[in-house]
Design a protein around this motif. Structure first.
Motif, PDB file in Angstrom:
ATOM      1  N   ASN A 293      44.157  55.060  28.588  1.00 18.87           N
ATOM      2  CA  ASN A 293      43.523  54.206  27.587  1.00 18.87           C
ATOM      3  C   ASN A 293      42.150  53.728  28.031  1.00 18.87           C
ATOM      4  O   ASN A 293      41.927  53.467  29.222  1.00 18.87           O
ATOM      5  N   ARG A 294      41.267  53.583  27.071  1.00 17.80           N
ATOM      6  CA  ARG A 294      39.979  52.944  27.332  1.00 17.80           C
ATOM      7  C   ARG A 294      40.201  51.439  27.304  1.00 17.80           C
ATOM      8  O   ARG A 294      40.834  50.912  26.383  1.00 17.80           O
ATOM      9  N   LEU A 295      39.661  50.746  28.297  1.00 13.97           N
ATOM     10  CA  LEU A 295      39.949  49.321  28.486  1.00 13.97           C
ATOM     11  C   LEU A 295      38.763  48.448  28.110  1.00 13.97           C
ATOM     12  O   LEU A 295      37.620  48.775  28.424  1.00 13.97           O
ATOM     13  N   ALA A 296      39.052  47.323  27.452  1.00 12.21           N
ATOM     14  CA  ALA A 296      38.081  46.241  27.300  1.00 12.21           C
ATOM     15  C   ALA A 296      38.651  45.035  28.039  1.00 12.21           C
ATOM     16  O   ALA A 296      39.694  44.503  27.658  1.00 12.21           O
ATOM     17  N   ASP A 297      38.006  44.648  29.129  1.00  6.37           N
ATOM     18  CA  ASP A 297      38.449  43.526  29.964  1.00  6.37           C
ATOM     19  C   ASP A 297      37.660  42.290  29.563  1.00  6.37           C
ATOM     20  O   ASP A 297      36.478  42.167  29.881  1.00  6.37           O
ATOM     21  N   ILE A 298      38.308  41.387  28.834  1.00  2.00           N
ATOM     22  CA  ILE A 298      37.644  40.197  28.298  1.00  2.00           C
ATOM     23  C   ILE A 298      37.720  39.070  29.331  1.00  2.00           C
ATOM     24  O   ILE A 298      38.806  38.671  29.746  1.00  2.00           O
ATOM     25  N   GLY A 299      36.559  38.548  29.734  1.00  2.00           N
ATOM     26  CA  GLY A 299      36.530  37.562  30.812  1.00  2.00           C
ATOM     27  C   GLY A 299      36.722  38.264  32.145  1.00  2.00           C
ATOM     28  O   GLY A 299      37.547  37.880  32.963  1.00  2.00           O
ATOM     29  N   THR A 300      35.937  39.294  32.379  1.00  4.73           N
ATOM     30  CA  THR A 300      36.167  40.220  33.490  1.00  4.73           C
ATOM     31  C   THR A 300      35.998  39.607  34.868  1.00  4.73           C
ATOM     32  O   THR A 300      36.587  40.049  35.839  1.00  4.73           O
ATOM     33  N   ASP A 301      35.151  38.585  34.973  1.00  9.18           N
ATOM     34  CA  ASP A 301      34.863  37.925  36.246  1.00  9.18           C
ATOM     35  C   ASP A 301      34.284  38.934  37.241  1.00  9.18           C
ATOM     36  O   ASP A 301      33.187  39.435  37.048  1.00  9.18           O
ATOM     37  N   HIS A 302      35.033  39.313  38.285  1.00 10.34           N
ATOM     38  CA  HIS A 302      34.505  40.236  39.297  1.00 10.34           C
ATOM     39  C   HIS A 302      34.606  41.701  38.886  1.00 10.34           C
ATOM     40  O   HIS A 302      34.048  42.566  39.562  1.00 10.34           O
ATOM     41  N   GLY A 303      35.339  41.969  37.820  1.00 13.49           N
ATOM     42  CA  GLY A 303      35.482  43.355  37.371  1.00 13.49           C
ATOM     43  C   GLY A 303      36.453  44.182  38.187  1.00 13.49           C
ATOM     44  O   GLY A 303      36.446  45.420  38.114  1.00 13.49           O
ATOM     45  N   TYR A 304      37.326  43.523  38.956  1.00 10.49           N
ATOM     46  CA  TYR A 304      38.183  44.268  39.874  1.00 10.49           C
ATOM     47  C   TYR A 304      39.220  45.153  39.180  1.00 10.49           C
ATOM     48  O   TYR A 304      39.512  46.257  39.653  1.00 10.49           O
ATOM     49  N   ILE A 305      39.796  44.683  38.071  1.00 12.58           N
ATOM     50  CA  ILE A 305      40.833  45.492  37.424  1.00 12.58           C
ATOM     51  C   ILE A 305      40.259  46.791  36.860  1.00 12.58           C
ATOM     52  O   ILE A 305      40.800  47.872  37.135  1.00 12.58           O
ATOM     53  N   PRO A 306      39.194  46.765  36.055  1.00 11.37           N
ATOM     54  CA  PRO A 306      38.647  48.055  35.587  1.00 11.37           C
ATOM     55  C   PRO A 306      38.181  48.956  36.727  1.00 11.37           C
ATOM     56  O   PRO A 306      38.344  50.177  36.664  1.00 11.37           O
ATOM     57  N   ILE A 307      37.638  48.366  37.792  1.00 13.23           N
ATOM     58  CA  ILE A 307      37.215  49.168  38.943  1.00 13.23           C
ATOM     59  C   ILE A 307      38.421  49.864  39.567  1.00 13.23           C
ATOM     60  O   ILE A 307      38.409  51.075  39.817  1.00 13.23           O
ATOM     61  N   TRP A 308      39.481  49.113  39.824  1.00 12.06           N
ATOM     62  CA  TRP A 308      40.687  49.676  40.454  1.00 12.06           C
ATOM     63  C   TRP A 308      41.294  50.766  39.579  1.00 12.06           C
ATOM     64  O   TRP A 308      41.694  51.822  40.086  1.00 12.06           O
ATOM     65  N   LEU A 309      41.345  50.521  38.283  1.00 15.15           N
ATOM     66  CA  LEU A 309      41.941  51.496  37.373  1.00 15.15           C
ATOM     67  C   LEU A 309      41.125  52.788  37.321  1.00 15.15           C
ATOM     68  O   LEU A 309      41.690  53.887  37.267  1.00 15.15           O
ATOM     69  N   CYS A 310      39.806  52.669  37.332  1.00 19.64           N
ATOM     70  CA  CYS A 310      38.959  53.866  37.306  1.00 19.64           C
ATOM     71  C   CYS A 310      39.033  54.620  38.636  1.00 19.64           C
ATOM     72  O   CYS A 310      39.122  55.850  38.653  1.00 19.64           O
ATOM     73  N   ILE A 311      38.986  53.903  39.740  1.00 15.77           N
ATOM     74  CA  ILE A 311      39.076  54.541  41.053  1.00 15.77           C
ATOM     75  C   ILE A 311      40.359  55.356  41.177  1.00 15.77           C
ATOM     76  O   ILE A 311      40.372  56.468  41.711  1.00 15.77           O
TER      77      ILE A 311
END
Length: 263
Positions: free
Chosen positions: A29-47
């Motif tokens: 799934n393509r993710l929209a992280d609302i209130g991403t802060d450090h962006g760690y979740i989208p980074i981890w998922l992409c890695i």
């Protein structure tokens, strides 16, 4: 993958809470992280090749700058885009399949969900309010979504319930969250059952989730201790104390109802 990619995978660490949230996001799934802060979740998922791309969104410039810095460090600028947005305001149609909103109060999350319509292309919501979670479960129930999955983690002495909600039409009767079975000892009306599930989570209750049980037992002990202290109070016969005691007795009864799932 080369050595650099391997090193990146081993360097990024998610907390138990963030890891549980990441695991809820459907692969591909393509993710929209609302209130991403450090962006760690989208980074981890992409890695880890769980998702193809992500939007890291925040209402504040500071968190977006931090997220952009981390995205560049991990070489993911071609897959993760940052965007200034008040909640869902700047999320367009067909830009995301999953919306993640986590780490904020329940009332703020409710405002985000209520002020801007969730795009039709969004198939699932992954939600983790820090308070007033019953408001979010009620919103989900009243807006053509259904809770498909729930989890709860304990981290540093705090408890974090979270949920995945999917479009109602994508949930079959066979996957109804109540199929886990309600305790025979509980004789609840539909209204009472709905309130109990809004408070503690239909999936968590039916799964007899162990972390929920620990939290319920802790809350019950705290509530009973306060009731005992009120009984000892010299003002116990005052109107204020009477009302407070009744509120605590009602809370105790609700906690005991939830604990019936573990009998």
């Amino acid at each position: 993958m080369g050595k650099q990619d391997f090193s990146v995978k081993n360097n990024i660490k998610l907390s138990d809470r963030l890891h549980a949230l990441a695991d809820m996001i459907s692969a591909g799934n393509r993710l929209a992280d609302i209130g991403t802060d450090h962006g760690y979740i989208p980074i981890w998922l992409c890695i880890n090749e769980r998702i193809p791309s992500a939007l890291a969104m925040d209402v504040r410039v500071g968190p977006l700058f931090r997220a952009e810095t981390h995205i560049r460090e991990y070489g993911l600028t071609d897959r993760i885009q940052t965007r200034l947005s008040d909640g869902l305001e700047n999320l367009g149609e067909n830009e995301a399949d999953t919306v993640l909103i986590a780490g904020m109060g329940g009332r703020l999350m409710l405002r985000i969900l209520s002020e801007t319509a969730v795009p039709e292309s969004v198939a699932e919501l992954v939600l983790q309010p820090q308070s007033d979670i019953f408001l979010i479960r009620r919103w989900v129930r009243e807006h053509d979504f259904r809770i498909a999955e729930e989890d709860m983690v304990e981290e540093d002495g705090k408890y974090y319930p979270m949920m995945k909600a999917v479009r109602a039409e994508s949930v079959s009767e066979s996957s109804n969250v109540r199929n886990g079975g309600e305790p025979a000892a509980l004789a609840l009306s539909d209204e009472q059952r709905t309130k109990l599930e809004d408070q503690f989570g239909p999936v968590l209750l039916n799964k007899r989730h162990p972390v929920l049980r620990r939290w319920l037992e802790k809350e019950l002990k705290t509530t009973e201790n306060i009731i005992v202290q009120l009984e000892k109070n010299s003002e116990r016969n005052s109107k204020r104390m009477f009302i407070r005691r009744q509120e605590l007795l009602q809370k105790k009864a609700v906690l005991l109802n939830a604990l019936e799932y573990y009998r």
